[in-house]
Design a protein around this motif. Sequence first.
Motif, short mmCIF file in Angstrom:
data_model
loop_
_atom_site.label_atom_id
_atom_site.label_comp_id
_atom_site.label_asym_id
_atom_site.label_seq_id
_atom_site.Cartn_x
_atom_site.Cartn_y
_atom_site.Cartn_z
N ARG A 54 0.83 -1.21 0.00
CA ARG A 54 0.00 0.00 0.00
C ARG A 54 0.86 1.26 0.00
O ARG A 54 0.36 2.35 -0.23
N HIS A 55 2.14 1.11 0.31
CA HIS A 55 3.03 2.27 0.42
C HIS A 55 4.26 2.02 -0.47
O HIS A 55 5.39 1.98 0.02
N LEU A 56 4.00 1.83 -1.75
CA LEU A 56 5.05 1.40 -2.68
C LEU A 56 6.20 2.40 -2.74
O LEU A 56 7.37 2.00 -2.78
N ARG A 57 5.90 3.68 -2.72
CA ARG A 57 6.95 4.70 -2.79
C ARG A 57 7.88 4.60 -1.57
O ARG A 57 9.10 4.67 -1.70
N LEU A 58 7.29 4.44 -0.38
CA LEU A 58 8.10 4.30 0.83
C LEU A 58 8.86 2.98 0.83
O LEU A 58 10.01 2.91 1.29
N LEU A 59 8.22 1.93 0.34
CA LEU A 59 8.88 0.63 0.30
C LEU A 59 10.12 0.68 -0.58
O LEU A 59 11.18 0.15 -0.20
N GLU A 60 10.01 1.32 -1.73
CA GLU A 60 11.18 1.44 -2.62
C GLU A 60 12.30 2.21 -1.93
O GLU A 60 13.49 1.86 -2.03
N GLY A 61 11.93 3.28 -1.20
CA GLY A 61 12.93 4.05 -0.46
C GLY A 61 13.57 3.24 0.65
O GLY A 61 14.78 3.33 0.89
N ALA A 62 12.76 2.44 1.34
CA ALA A 62 13.29 1.63 2.44
C ALA A 62 14.25 0.57 1.92
O ALA A 62 15.27 0.29 2.56
N LEU A 63 13.93 -0.03 0.78
CA LEU A 63 14.81 -1.06 0.22
C LEU A 63 16.14 -0.47 -0.26
O LEU A 63 17.15 -1.18 -0.32
N GLN A 469 -1.13 9.14 10.75
CA GLN A 469 -1.24 10.38 9.98
C GLN A 469 -0.24 10.43 8.83
O GLN A 469 -0.58 10.88 7.73
N VAL A 470 0.99 9.98 9.05
CA VAL A 470 1.99 10.06 7.97
C VAL A 470 1.76 8.98 6.91
O VAL A 470 2.05 9.20 5.73
N LEU A 471 1.21 7.84 7.31
CA LEU A 471 1.02 6.76 6.34
C LEU A 471 -0.16 7.00 5.40
O LEU A 471 -0.25 6.37 4.35
N VAL A 472 -1.09 7.91 5.77
CA VAL A 472 -2.17 8.25 4.84
C VAL A 472 -1.73 9.33 3.85
O VAL A 472 -2.42 9.60 2.88
N ASN A 473 -0.57 9.92 4.11
CA ASN A 473 -0.04 10.96 3.22
C ASN A 473 0.80 10.30 2.12
O ASN A 473 1.97 9.98 2.32
N LYS A 474 0.20 10.08 0.97
CA LYS A 474 0.86 9.34 -0.11
C LYS A 474 1.91 10.16 -0.83
O LYS A 474 2.64 9.63 -1.68
N SER A 475 2.03 11.45 -0.51
CA SER A 475 3.01 12.29 -1.20
C SER A 475 4.38 12.28 -0.51
O SER A 475 5.34 12.80 -1.06
N LEU A 476 4.46 11.69 0.67
CA LEU A 476 5.74 11.70 1.40
C LEU A 476 6.78 10.82 0.72
O LEU A 476 6.50 9.69 0.33
N GLY A 477 8.00 11.37 0.60
CA GLY A 477 9.13 10.57 0.15
C GLY A 477 9.81 9.90 1.33
O GLY A 477 9.51 10.18 2.49
N TRP A 478 10.78 9.00 1.03
CA TRP A 478 11.41 8.23 2.09
C TRP A 478 12.15 9.11 3.09
O TRP A 478 12.01 8.94 4.31
N SER A 479 12.94 10.04 2.62
CA SER A 479 13.75 10.86 3.54
C SER A 479 12.88 11.64 4.52
O SER A 479 13.18 11.72 5.72
N GLU A 480 11.77 12.19 4.02
CA GLU A 480 10.87 12.96 4.89
C GLU A 480 10.18 12.03 5.89
O GLU A 480 10.08 12.35 7.07
N PHE A 481 9.74 10.89 5.40
CA PHE A 481 9.10 9.90 6.28
C PHE A 481 10.07 9.44 7.37
O PHE A 481 9.73 9.39 8.55
#
Length: 518
Positions: A54-63, A469-481
């Motif tokens: 559900r959080h593909l953008r964050l997942l890619e950043g985490a990997l 709150q942060v996980l519903v924000n789909k615009s967040l990139g990895w560094s900000e998260f």
Amino acid sequence: MKQLQPLHSLNQSQRIALAGVLVLLFPIFSPSLFRPLGRASPSLFSEWNAPRPRHLRLLEGALDRHISIRQQVELWSPLPDQAWKPCTQSFIGSPLPEKSQGFLQVFLDGGLNQQRMGICDAVAVAKILNVTLVIPRLEVNPVWQDSSSFADIFDVDHFTSILKDEVRIVRELPTQYAWSTRDYYATGIRATRIKTAPTHASAEWYVENVLPVIQSYGIAAVAPFSHRLAFDNVPESIQRLRCKVNFEALNFVPRIRELGDALVHRLRNPPSSSETSGAMDPTERVNTIAKAGAGKFVVLHLRFDKDMAAHSGCDFGGGKAEKLALAKYRQVIWQGRVLNSQFTDEELRNKGRCPLTPEEIGLLLSALGFTNNTRLYLASHQVYGGEARISTLRKLFPVIENKKSLASAEELAEVEGKASLMAAVDYYVSMKSDIFISASPGNMHNALLAHRAYLNLKTINPNMILLGQVLVNKSLGWSEFEGIVVNGHKNRQGQLRVRKQKQSIYTYPAPDCMCKAA
């Protein structure tokens, strides 16, 4: 004899008829696939569809994340001294009166950790009333159907020995009271049964309502007895006694401790990387672990079973099939009386009411600085959705262990299928871990938060509102998260919090169970 026609020679109507027969017969041969309301496991077809991340953008950043050795050293460092120390061992309560006023029985429902709190309260009430406590009876859990007794889980000899100068305790009632059983109370209204004890009752309530029954009949049985003693306006000596029971008297039986020790040994002394996870970069593994995490492990209490998922009212990405199945489950189990179901998923997440999924807890751990070489021990009964639900977490942390991956079938034989014994093993391993984290609040989370605080052990307490709150924000990139998560958890890694009015002594042990160090 007429021979069967090959499938390719059947006409269209015959093929349709054959397919219909197979559809009708399939549930007979594979019934488990068509049980959408079973508590233990989901139905393959009607229950849920394996969700995509559900959080593909964050997942890619985490990997693709980079974690410094400094982060690793800070992460794995033990907590500094917080100027508090346990007090229960040095506490000497009032001496036992020469004569007991009678017997107290309690019947405890719920899971292991709810029963653990009930045991502590039962000892405290027995002390308040100056009566003899019968070893508490643990009710069969309606969810997991576990009939394990007190003696199956806890060391009775240790329990009675630690408390011998505080409270009189007996294993069984004398013959003259042998009639006072669970079955006796289930078959009618009995004068010796107390079933009106209010939640968080005062000490005075027991003196006024339970003691007269014991004085008249020699015995009283209190059921239900979960959360039936107040946390405030209780004598200090009684509070300290509850602490003494919780942290000193309740030891698990030897077989649980022995199995737990074996699991801990295997977690701290794993096979070489070539034997366990060839997919990982050996150089990165050696460098990171050698400097910071060698021989260390994290326990993750992944509380994401079907009851939790349904009761939360949240959306977990399984599509319409999952939403309908969970709604039906809520209707059958709780007759639809689930407060959260009236809110939207976003509203629930903004209030921190949604349990973290395996994917989300993986993102949290990654943001906090855990590498993909971290050894994770999963302490959980069953994850809703099984391995498919865990797959994203496993991408981030390939070295995931649990009881079944670490122990042989022979070692697990005595606890397999017994939820309370399995939970006891997980509790024991959790207390031996370098770091403990739970995916959502609950009785095990609270119990371990308290026990580890009592011993000044590192425990990460997720900030559920912030994460929601942060996980519903789909615009967040990895560094900000990552930055938000790190800043939001700086003071949530085992820092002691003093209990406030109405808060549980079984979650916050200071100041009732602890003293300021000189």
